[in-house]
Design an enzyme around this catalytic site. Structure first.
Site, PDB file in Angstrom:
ATOM      1  N   HIS A 481       0.836  -1.208   0.000  1.00  0.00           N
ATOM      2  CA  HIS A 481       0.000   0.000   0.000  1.00  0.00           C
ATOM      3  C   HIS A 481       0.876   1.266   0.000  1.00  0.00           C
ATOM      4  O   HIS A 481       0.734   2.133  -0.860  1.00  0.00           O
ATOM      5  CB  HIS A 481      -0.913  -0.026   1.232  1.00  0.00           C
ATOM      6  CG  HIS A 481      -1.782   1.187   1.377  1.00  0.00           C
ATOM      7  ND1 HIS A 481      -3.113   1.189   1.048  1.00  0.00           N
ATOM      8  CD2 HIS A 481      -1.509   2.449   1.813  1.00  0.00           C
ATOM      9  CE1 HIS A 481      -3.606   2.394   1.259  1.00  0.00           C
ATOM     10  NE2 HIS A 481      -2.658   3.180   1.737  1.00  0.00           N
ATOM     11  N   GLU A 482       1.763   1.339   0.977  1.00  0.00           N
ATOM     12  CA  GLU A 482       2.586   2.552   1.079  1.00  0.00           C
ATOM     13  C   GLU A 482       3.497   2.690  -0.130  1.00  0.00           C
ATOM     14  O   GLU A 482       3.777   3.806  -0.586  1.00  0.00           O
ATOM     15  CB  GLU A 482       3.397   2.549   2.382  1.00  0.00           C
ATOM     16  CG  GLU A 482       2.551   2.564   3.659  1.00  0.00           C
ATOM     17  CD  GLU A 482       1.482   3.652   3.677  1.00  0.00           C
ATOM     18  OE1 GLU A 482       1.702   4.716   3.060  1.00  0.00           O
ATOM     19  OE2 GLU A 482       0.423   3.437   4.284  1.00  0.00           O
ATOM     20  N   HIS A 485       1.678   4.466  -2.842  1.00  0.00           N
ATOM     21  CA  HIS A 485       1.767   5.927  -2.665  1.00  0.00           C
ATOM     22  C   HIS A 485       3.148   6.415  -3.110  1.00  0.00           C
ATOM     23  O   HIS A 485       3.285   7.475  -3.726  1.00  0.00           O
ATOM     24  CB  HIS A 485       1.621   6.307  -1.188  1.00  0.00           C
ATOM     25  CG  HIS A 485       0.223   6.274  -0.645  1.00  0.00           C
ATOM     26  ND1 HIS A 485      -0.816   6.949  -1.219  1.00  0.00           N
ATOM     27  CD2 HIS A 485      -0.286   5.672   0.478  1.00  0.00           C
ATOM     28  CE1 HIS A 485      -1.918   6.761  -0.478  1.00  0.00           C
ATOM     29  NE2 HIS A 485      -1.614   5.992   0.547  1.00  0.00           N
ATOM     30  N   HIS A 488       3.407   6.834  -6.710  1.00  0.00           N
ATOM     31  CA  HIS A 488       2.646   8.019  -7.114  1.00  0.00           C
ATOM     32  C   HIS A 488       3.537   9.268  -7.017  1.00  0.00           C
ATOM     33  O   HIS A 488       3.451  10.166  -7.849  1.00  0.00           O
ATOM     34  CB  HIS A 488       1.421   8.141  -6.200  1.00  0.00           C
ATOM     35  CG  HIS A 488       0.323   9.009  -6.722  1.00  0.00           C
ATOM     36  ND1 HIS A 488      -0.739   9.397  -5.936  1.00  0.00           N
ATOM     37  CD2 HIS A 488       0.103   9.573  -7.920  1.00  0.00           C
ATOM     38  CE1 HIS A 488      -1.553  10.159  -6.646  1.00  0.00           C
ATOM     39  NE2 HIS A 488      -1.070  10.281  -7.856  1.00  0.00           N
TER      40      HIS A 488
HETATM   41 ZN   LIG Z   1      -2.804   5.211   2.108  1.00  0.00          ZN
END
Ligand SMILES: [Zn+2]
Length: 695
Positions: A481-482, A485, A488
């Site tokens: 998940h991290e 990011h 991104h």
């Molecule tokens: Zn998040």
């Protein structure tokens, strides 16, 4: 020596990749550096406002976008240190700086001459011949200024600035109080009876925590998620589970200097006033005006679609837990500190799956290789470790990120990635992505490029010396998940910092992260990277099948906990009355009103809900995870439809429209460009097991 020559923050950072001079920076350097940085940006803003030339995009917005780079550098470093490696000295500076930084923010956004130029450009925006990104930058800046009070009258502006300063102070205090309660608690296990039921990996992590805290011959359970959740899952000692659970859920709710009850209440009251100054009835209305959802009914409508089905699913789960408890002769009423314990027992029986069998296949190092490998196969990225570069803590690993697609001539990286994976008392709880520098091509008027420096923080319990750190499947999902990011931020490819990287609407920001979790669940990724840490053997097919079969297990519990937190957040910020009630009473009444089961609990109670009260980025915004889940579940189907989780054409669209476009495209449009159509809600409901499966 002058300040500029003695303060490493104010000298050029002649370091590899322009990273902060970590080893030379001390807490006392920050206040003078901030002072200088605020002065510099103030001068830059005054100069833009005083420009005798008529306003143009370049002399106003591009210049504004370029301003405050010293403040960015100093502020981002400070923010990262106070989150990941704080100290009493840094906390003192943090409390002192918070209102000053808020005042600076207000002063810029209420700068009359500057806003007049922006407003004039905004009025003529269709006739300026702007590129789509420039037009978006103009609209975003204009909106920022209006939302920060640029159009208010003088008296309102003064009051508004006061509110923002006080909020900055309160939200800083809120986060420090949670950390204080987390650091203060330790459950010391002295003997086998105290540790009854705990598997080896929990004992090993607890021994490690004890040794870090200087407690010999004992084990320590802390309030870090990677300690407390396994403890509640495995400990046979109901009395200790209750003690640990009460400490965990009681954070921020103790009388005395770290009490968050009055702080949360005052924050809510001030946010309400902030919203009313803008002409909104509630803070929720104000906050949602700048989201994809747009208004409360869109949010509550989505939450309602999952709330009742999730409760029904949790009720079925409860029956199974009670039956199992009874079969063991446990007749006590099921309490919140029992749920995970019996759920694990049911899971072991039903799926022959237990955490202790799974974890040896999820060593942290292997999972880090897995995220890098997925980034390479999707986007052609290569992460090269830089062992000689020291960051702010010995546990932080530094990587240069290279891009095959941009491999022109030299070998200069597209960004730098810092991976900080372990829990420690100087780090706040949770997991997050942050940056030390954002990507842009507007560092100077000649379009000089800035490469991003991105961080991922996790709070994994570190393995004992010489032993690997083993993750649960959930921990591994958090890592993915991290990292999503992180991509991104790293893949950002825009001109202006204002629309760079994760600087997007907040119900869009969890799309790149949650989407990335899907690759962990891919069989081919598991077979390649989930290898037993002792033998190197790939995870057996049977275990993969069991993991998939168990995917929906306990999802009622998880969804109820999440949705209850999101509903309470929305209710607290939807208050239209300036007289805010006691937050604990309010929470109790809300939970009763929606029929929340008390043996399930919430992900975060208001007194330690850092998403809402430690900063404001998720205030009236905890729903964004579910909103983005509609997008990520629907988005991942594009790879399923292509028949290949690394399909090159889908990955190229994903990179272009989602991971690299920042906020340069309106988010609904960006999603449609990627997917070829608008999202549908069904894949999310199916993914959570909340729709009736065809018989
Ligand atoms: Zn998040």
């Amino acid at each position: 020596m002058t300040l500029a020559t003695s303060n490493p923050l104010l000298q050029p950072w002649n370091t590899p990749y322009g990273l902060p001079p970590f080893e030379h920076v001390r807490a006392e350097h920050f206040e003078p550096a901030f002072e200088e940085a605020l002065k510099q940006q103030r001068a830059e803003i005054d100069a833009i406002g005083a420009n005798p030339e008529p306003a143009t995009f370049d002399n106003t917005l591009a210049a504004l976008d370029r301003s405050g780079r010293l403040l960015d550098r100093v502020g981002e470093l400070f923010h990262n240190l106070t989150s990941s490696e704080t100290s009493p000295a840094l906390q003192t500076v943090q409390l002192r700086m918070a209102p000053l930084l808020a005042a600076h923010h207000s002063a810029i956004h209420m700068h009359k001459a500057l806003f007049e130029r922006i407003d004039a450009l905004y009025e003529r925006r269709e006739r300026l011949g702007l590129t789509p990104e420039e037009k978006r930058v103009l609209e975003r800046f204009h909106f920022d200024f209006v939302r920060a009070g640029a159009k208010l009258g003088p008296a309102e502006q003064t009051r508004y600035a006061q509110i923002m300063e006080r909020l900055a102070e309160l939200t800083t205090r809120f986060g420090q109080n949670v950390l204080a309660d987390e650091s203060a608690f330790q459950l010391v296990l002295r003997n086998d009876a105290d540790a009854a039921g705990l598997p080896d990996f929990v004992r090993a992590a607890a021994r490690q925590a004890a040794s870090e805290r200087g407690i010999p011959d004992a084990m320590v359970i802390t309030l870090s998620r990677s300690h407390i959740v396994p403890f509640l899952t495995f400990s046979d000692r109901r009395d200790l589970r209750e003690q640990a659970y009460r400490a965990w859920t009681g954070r921020g709710e103790h009388p005395g200097e770290h009490d968050n009850r009055p702080i949360a209440r005052e924050i809510l009251r001030l946010r309400n006033e902030q919203a009313r100054l803008h002409g909104y009835a509630s803070y929720a209305d104000y906050a949602l005006a700048d989201t994809m959802a747009g208004r409360q009914s869109a949010v509550t409508g989505l939450l309602a679609q999952v709330w009742e089905p999730a409760k029904a699913r949790a009720a079925e789960e409860r029956e199974a837990l009670q039956a199992l408890a009874l079969s063991r002769g446990d007749t006590a009423k099921l309490e919140a500190w029992d749920w995970r314990y019996y759920a694990e027992k049911v899971r072991q029986v039903r799926y022959e799956l237990d955490e202790a069998t799974v974890k040896p296949y999820f060593a942290l190092d292997r999972m880090v290789e897995a995220v890098f490998d997925c980034a390479q196969r999707l986007f052609g990225l290569r992460f090269v470790e830089q062992p000689d570069i020291k960051a702010y803590h010995p546990d932080v690993k530094v990587y240069a990120v290279h891009d095959a697609a941009r491999g022109e001539g030299g070998d200069s990286p597209i960004g730098i990635f810092l991976h900080d994976n372990f829990a420690r008392t100087s780090k706040r709880s949770g997991a997050w992505m942050s940056s030390l520098r954002s990507q842009s091509r507007n560092a100077a008027a000649d379009g000089a490029g800035v490469t991003p420096v991105i961080l991922n923080n996790n709070n994994f319990a570190k393995g004992a010396p010489g032993e690997p750190t083993l993750l649960s499947f959930d921990d591994a999902s958090t890592l993915f998940h991290e990292f999503g990011h992180g991509l991104h931020g790293l893949l950002s490819n825009v001109t202006y910092e204002r629309v760079s990287g994760t600087n997007v609407l907040r119900d869009f920001v969890e799309l790149p992260s949650q989407l990335f979790e899907h690759w962990l669940a891919e069989t081919q990724v598991l077979k390649r990277h989930a290898r037993h840490y002792l033998t190197g053997e790939a995870i057996p097919d049977a275990l993969v099948e069991k993991l998939k079969a168990a995917r929906l297990f306990n999802q009622g519990f998880e969804t109820v906990r999440y949705t209850a937190s999101a509903l309470v957040d929305m209710a607290a910020h939807a208050l239209t009355d300036a007289d805010v009630p006691d937050v604990v009473e309010f929470e109790r009444a809300e939970l009763a009103g929606i029929g929340a089961p008390d043996d399930v609990g919430m992900n975060h109670r208001l007194t330690h809900f850092q998403h809402l009260f430690s900063g404001s980025s998720y205030a009236a915004g905890y729903y964004v995870y579910l909103w983005a889940e509609v997008l990520d579940a629907d988005g991942y189907e594009a790879f399923v439809e292509a028949g290949n989780p690394f399909d090159a054409a889908v990955a190229a669209r994903l990179r272009r429209f989602i991971y690299s476009s920042g906020n340069s495209i309106e988010p609904s449009q960006a999603y449609r460009e990627f997917r070829g159509r608008a999202p549908t809600v069904e894949p999310m409901l199916k993914g959570r097991g909340l729709v009736a499966q065809p018989a």
